[in-house]
Design an enzyme around this catalytic site. Sequence first.
Site, PDB file in Angstrom:
ATOM      1  N   LYS A  59       3.905  59.553  32.433  1.00 38.24           N
ATOM      2  CA  LYS A  59       2.732  59.186  33.241  1.00 38.24           C
ATOM      3  C   LYS A  59       2.595  60.175  34.398  1.00 38.24           C
ATOM      4  O   LYS A  59       3.570  60.818  34.781  1.00 38.24           O
ATOM      5  CB  LYS A  59       2.938  57.785  33.840  1.00 38.24           C
ATOM      6  CG  LYS A  59       2.822  56.646  32.865  1.00 38.24           C
ATOM      7  CD  LYS A  59       3.005  55.308  33.575  1.00 38.24           C
ATOM      8  CE  LYS A  59       2.983  54.139  32.604  1.00 38.24           C
ATOM      9  NZ  LYS A  59       1.686  53.906  31.958  1.00 38.24           N
TER      10      LYS A  59
ATOM     11  N   ARG B  24       4.047  47.591  22.934  1.00 36.86           N
ATOM     12  CA  ARG B  24       3.800  47.055  21.582  1.00 36.86           C
ATOM     13  C   ARG B  24       4.971  47.296  20.649  1.00 36.86           C
ATOM     14  O   ARG B  24       5.208  46.531  19.720  1.00 36.86           O
ATOM     15  CB  ARG B  24       2.479  47.622  21.041  1.00 36.86           C
ATOM     16  CG  ARG B  24       2.457  49.111  20.859  1.00 36.86           C
ATOM     17  CD  ARG B  24       1.045  49.660  20.765  1.00 36.86           C
ATOM     18  NE  ARG B  24       0.399  49.774  22.073  1.00 36.86           N
ATOM     19  CZ  ARG B  24      -0.835  50.237  22.276  1.00 36.86           C
ATOM     20  NH1 ARG B  24      -1.582  50.622  21.248  1.00 36.86           N
ATOM     21  NH2 ARG B  24      -1.328  50.310  23.481  1.00 36.86           N
TER      22      ARG B  24
HETATM   23  N1  BES Z   1       2.601  49.453  31.062  1.00 37.39           N
HETATM   24  C1  BES Z   1       1.476  50.192  30.628  1.00 37.39           C
HETATM   25  C2  BES Z   1       0.150  49.483  30.895  1.00 37.39           C
HETATM   26  C3  BES Z   1      -0.220  49.241  32.328  1.00 37.39           C
HETATM   27  C4  BES Z   1      -1.078  50.095  32.978  1.00 37.39           C
HETATM   28  C5  BES Z   1       0.198  48.119  32.995  1.00 37.39           C
HETATM   29  C6  BES Z   1      -1.470  49.853  34.271  1.00 37.39           C
HETATM   30  C7  BES Z   1      -0.188  47.864  34.307  1.00 37.39           C
HETATM   31  C8  BES Z   1      -1.038  48.727  34.939  1.00 37.39           C
HETATM   32  C9  BES Z   1       1.558  50.480  29.128  1.00 37.39           C
HETATM   33  O1  BES Z   1       2.839  50.618  28.624  1.00 37.39           O
HETATM   34  C10 BES Z   1       0.831  51.767  28.871  1.00 37.39           C
HETATM   35  O2  BES Z   1       1.243  52.751  29.434  1.00 37.39           O
HETATM   36  N2  BES Z   1      -0.223  51.703  28.068  1.00 37.39           N
HETATM   37  C11 BES Z   1      -1.000  52.862  27.763  1.00 37.39           C
HETATM   38  C12 BES Z   1      -1.259  52.878  26.272  1.00 37.39           C
HETATM   39  C13 BES Z   1      -1.901  54.124  25.769  1.00 37.39           C
HETATM   40  C14 BES Z   1      -0.938  55.298  25.892  1.00 37.39           C
HETATM   41  C15 BES Z   1      -2.314  53.914  24.347  1.00 37.39           C
HETATM   42  C16 BES Z   1      -2.318  52.736  28.535  1.00 37.39           C
HETATM   43  O3  BES Z   1      -2.896  51.655  28.560  1.00 37.39           O
HETATM   44  O4  BES Z   1      -2.715  53.721  29.143  1.00 37.39           O
HETATM   45 ZN    ZN Z   2       3.568  52.604  28.861  1.00 40.38          ZN
END
Ligand code: BES
Ligand code: ZN
Length: 510
Positions: free
Chosen positions: A285, A359
């Site tokens: 990230k 997931r």
């Molecule tokens: N933990 C994150 C989602 C999240 C984002 C929670 C902001 C709380 C606040 C999750 O694991 C994630 O990073 N999801 C990605 C998925 C994508 C790479 C398909 C997302 O939603 O950006």
């Molecule tokens: Zn994530």
Amino acid sequence: MELNMKTSTSQSNLKTTKADAVAVFLYEDKKIFEQQITELKKLLKPQIEKITELESFKGKAGSVASAYTDLRIASTRIILVGLGEQKKITLESYRKAAAIAAKTAKTLRVKKLAMMFPKLPGGFKETVEDIAQSIGEGAILSQYKFNKYITPKKEDKDRISELTIFTDEDSSLKLISNGLKFASIISDGVILARNLVNAPASEIYPQTLAEVAIKSAKRYGYKATVWNKNKIKQNKFAGLLAVSLGSIRPPRFIILEYKPANAKHDTIVLVGKGITFDSGGISLKSSANMSDMKMDMSGAAAVIGTFEAASRLKLAVNLIGLIPATENMPSGSAMKPGDIITHYGGKTSEVDNTDAEGRLILADALAYAHKYKPTAVIDLATLTSAVVVALGHHATAVLGNDEELISKLKAAGEKTYERMWQLPMFDEYAKQIKSDIADIKNMGSRGAGTITAAMFLKKFIKTKKGKEYKWAHLDIAGTAIMDESNDYTQKGGSGVGVRLLIEFLKNFCI
Ligand code: BES
Ligand code: ZN
Ligand code: ZN
């Protein structure tokens, strides 16, 4: 952190109730407002005149005013709180008003706060018990602040330490006392969840999260079993293992069981995403707000908080809690984009993006859930940033395969104000996560990120016979942490899910 607020109910009146402050709730409707004010003036004429004339208090929702009583009544201060117009009153009006009263009391350094149970609007459909519960929740939760790491400690001293709700009606006393008991126990569950979410990832990691569950289970008489890395391997939870590869902290799989003697044969399985820190892994990230990702175990926190409250309330329903817990970190040993995982139960997934890790760990847990022959499975996960784009911080996305289950959850959401909004699961969305080399891919093409994440999970909710069990998925990424403080929620972890699930389970028992 922990509030340790004493709660009680008493049969008394405005004149005789002795506290540092007494809070009175008032409706805004002109005639009713005037009647209420006339009543109050019988005891406290100059004080009430000052409040209504100088401070022009009119009973509007969210308004508050206070005065010394000059000991014309037994309490030292009076706090008037507005509820708004009667036709707009909901349980949330009482929750909010009680929070405002208790916050005002805190600023005034009141230790013992008494609240006069309000008269209800004619035809109001909510019960005395539920109203008392809402008042209690609002008052108690308003006092929370995550101050564990602030030195020197002074905040704790300012909180109200005793809350009394009084009424002169004999017939309501027991109902109010029941509602307040529920509020107190449920609020403890919410606060446990908030503390877990707010704690840094250096404090709450898979092992310590498991220890919190074990401690809570021992204390309140439910069972917690924890698998270590070896056990997770033996059981072929390959999604959980794969996500944990980049971390020096080993994963855990936590199983909670609450089986009261008085339960009907139904079993509800609650699954909580327990990523104790989500850096994104190799698909790292960006650094902006990455610290928020200590909250990626909010689903797990809600499940533990719910178990604690359900067992203390002795709810008559069998509960299983499943929590896959790990960090998601980059390193030389980390899972890589392009890897293929064979999950528990045999289905395979292609890792397109290591940041879509939630997931992957939920897949194992959901596939495992069928073993309990569940009446319904509900998972809670901070799964997608897409849900924050779609719904912000004021609604949880709900998706699933059973409309009745979803509508029951939505009803519990309305009642607790942990509101939900349903998103569709049309078959067409599945195309976005088709893989050429595995059964499914962990990231979809652009668009509908919350839905494609749920479509991924749906692949794993099969029973042995290949049918799907009843399932609902709650994406709490937007509702688990708040970006500003409100009446009874503070900036940071909200503890979302606990009040909702207890309300849902309570109705399930009847
Ligand atoms: N933990 C994150 C989602 C999240 C984002 C929670 C902001 C709380 C606040 C999750 O694991 C994630 O990073 N999801 C990605 C998925 C994508 C790479 C398909 C997302 O939603 O950006
Ligand atoms: Zn994530
Ligand atoms: Zn995550």
